[in-house]
Design a protein around this motif. Sequence first.
Motif, short mmCIF file in Angstrom:
data_model
loop_
_atom_site.label_atom_id
_atom_site.label_comp_id
_atom_site.label_asym_id
_atom_site.label_seq_id
_atom_site.Cartn_x
_atom_site.Cartn_y
_atom_site.Cartn_z
N VAL A 158 0.85 -1.19 0.00
CA VAL A 158 0.00 0.00 0.00
C VAL A 158 0.89 1.23 0.00
O VAL A 158 1.77 1.37 0.85
CB VAL A 158 -0.93 0.02 1.23
N LYS A 159 0.66 2.09 -0.98
CA LYS A 159 1.41 3.34 -1.05
C LYS A 159 0.54 4.41 -1.70
O LYS A 159 0.01 4.20 -2.80
CB LYS A 159 2.70 3.16 -1.86
N ASP A 160 0.37 5.52 -1.01
CA ASP A 160 -0.39 6.66 -1.53
C ASP A 160 -1.79 6.26 -2.00
O ASP A 160 -2.23 6.62 -3.10
CB ASP A 160 0.37 7.33 -2.68
N ASN A 161 -2.48 5.47 -1.17
CA ASN A 161 -3.86 5.05 -1.43
C ASN A 161 -4.00 4.16 -2.66
O ASN A 161 -5.08 4.04 -3.24
CB ASN A 161 -4.78 6.27 -1.57
N VAL A 162 -2.92 3.50 -3.05
CA VAL A 162 -2.94 2.54 -4.15
C VAL A 162 -2.46 1.20 -3.62
O VAL A 162 -1.47 1.13 -2.88
CB VAL A 162 -2.03 2.99 -5.32
N LEU A 163 -3.18 0.12 -3.98
CA LEU A 163 -2.80 -1.23 -3.58
C LEU A 163 -2.09 -1.89 -4.75
O LEU A 163 -2.67 -2.09 -5.83
CB LEU A 163 -4.04 -2.04 -3.19
N HIS A 164 -0.81 -2.23 -4.55
CA HIS A 164 -0.02 -2.96 -5.54
C HIS A 164 -0.01 -4.44 -5.13
O HIS A 164 0.21 -4.76 -3.95
CB HIS A 164 1.41 -2.45 -5.59
N ILE A 165 -0.22 -5.33 -6.09
CA ILE A 165 -0.16 -6.77 -5.82
C ILE A 165 0.83 -7.39 -6.80
O ILE A 165 0.76 -7.15 -8.01
CB ILE A 165 -1.55 -7.43 -5.96
N GLU A 179 -6.86 1.34 -7.29
CA GLU A 179 -7.10 2.44 -6.36
C GLU A 179 -7.94 1.93 -5.19
O GLU A 179 -8.87 1.15 -5.36
CB GLU A 179 -7.84 3.57 -7.06
N LEU A 180 -7.58 2.36 -3.99
CA LEU A 180 -8.35 2.00 -2.80
C LEU A 180 -9.48 2.99 -2.58
O LEU A 180 -9.33 4.19 -2.82
CB LEU A 180 -7.44 1.98 -1.57
N ILE A 181 -10.63 2.47 -2.14
CA ILE A 181 -11.72 3.35 -1.73
C ILE A 181 -11.33 4.05 -0.44
O ILE A 181 -11.58 5.24 -0.24
CB ILE A 181 -13.02 2.54 -1.51
N GLU A 182 -10.70 3.28 0.43
CA GLU A 182 -10.22 3.81 1.70
C GLU A 182 -8.90 3.13 2.02
O GLU A 182 -8.80 1.91 2.00
CB GLU A 182 -11.23 3.53 2.81
N GLY A 183 -7.87 3.91 2.24
CA GLY A 183 -6.55 3.34 2.48
C GLY A 183 -6.04 3.63 3.86
O GLY A 183 -6.41 4.63 4.48
#
Length: 362
Positions: A158-165, A179-183
């Motif tokens: 998780v970085k800057d409200n973005v989830l990387h997988i 993009e996360l709805i809520e991070g």
Amino acid sequence: MDLSINNTDFADLIAAPASAAARRSTLPILSNLLIRREAGLLTVTGSDLEIQISSTLPSEGEDFEISADAHKLSAIAKAAPTGAIVIRGDIGKLNVKAGGRYTLPTLPAQDFLLIKTAGDTTTLQCKQGELKTLLKRTLYAAPVNDIRHYLNGLLLKVKDNVLHIVGTDGHRLAAGKIELIEGGKDMEVILPHRAASEIIKRLADNEDPVFISVHGLRHADIRIGGTTLRCLLIDGKFPDWERVLPSKDGKKLNLNRQPLLDMLERIEIMLDRSKPYVNLAVSADKLTASYYGTDGAIEDHIPASFDGGAMEIAFNAGYLKEALRNIPGDTVDIYLSTYERAALIVSAAADTLQTVVMPARN
């Protein structure tokens, strides 16, 4: 205890928890479900101490808790005729009326082993469909039983409200983001392969929310509607995957994805399983694939556009196929540099997923 419940509701309620219960264990309690009614909520939990799944359903009546065999209860629920299942608990046994009349032994509910969490909690929220798609498009690249235990799962960053997988086995890598709805706070954890597979099964192809809670970087809860999956996270350092991503400054091969997949299917007919490598020769307007072995040979070609002159490179055909199957869109860009450097494969329409395939040295 007394419980009357529709057979379909009961089958749906226990299906996910039963899948988490151990089929064979030196601890008999791990083959059981914990069934508990408390404060108007019926909760069924199954666990093998690596994965724990709980499902809930509103249920009025006296509070109780009891533990009985997960897989027998699941089979009874599936075989039950339409109508109500009546469950009554007695000392050391569970009586179930579901078409037939069943009696199952029970174990003390207080002996049921639950995965307990500790530490600070960070909760993320994203859309079910987006998470499901990204997990499926990256999990294929992660091994299950690699000696490097930190590879046996997916990196969640998780970085800057973005989830990387990210998933990798050292021969191929798949990395995507949503993009996360809520991070929550920035972090990195490794989700086990089995947990990721179970999550994919539970997620729907819609925009309903899914909640991911990470506890002390050691455990994670994934809540999907009325079902919560809890798992142990992998303790280890994931490789620096961004460092191995080839740049897009290389020579670009642009082509339609499906014709390439079809050509690889034809090539695989002739491949030797011990050396499943396909040779690719690239020119300005054509991609030629070939294989020459002791039991036969094949050569095939499809139209393509390449801006780097003539070049040859070999890949594991299976790895290349899996990468292409998981890239979205009809057209792909494949970035190449030399015959001994990894290829970067992306959709020509979007850059939300990047796949890397190492060349074969045959």
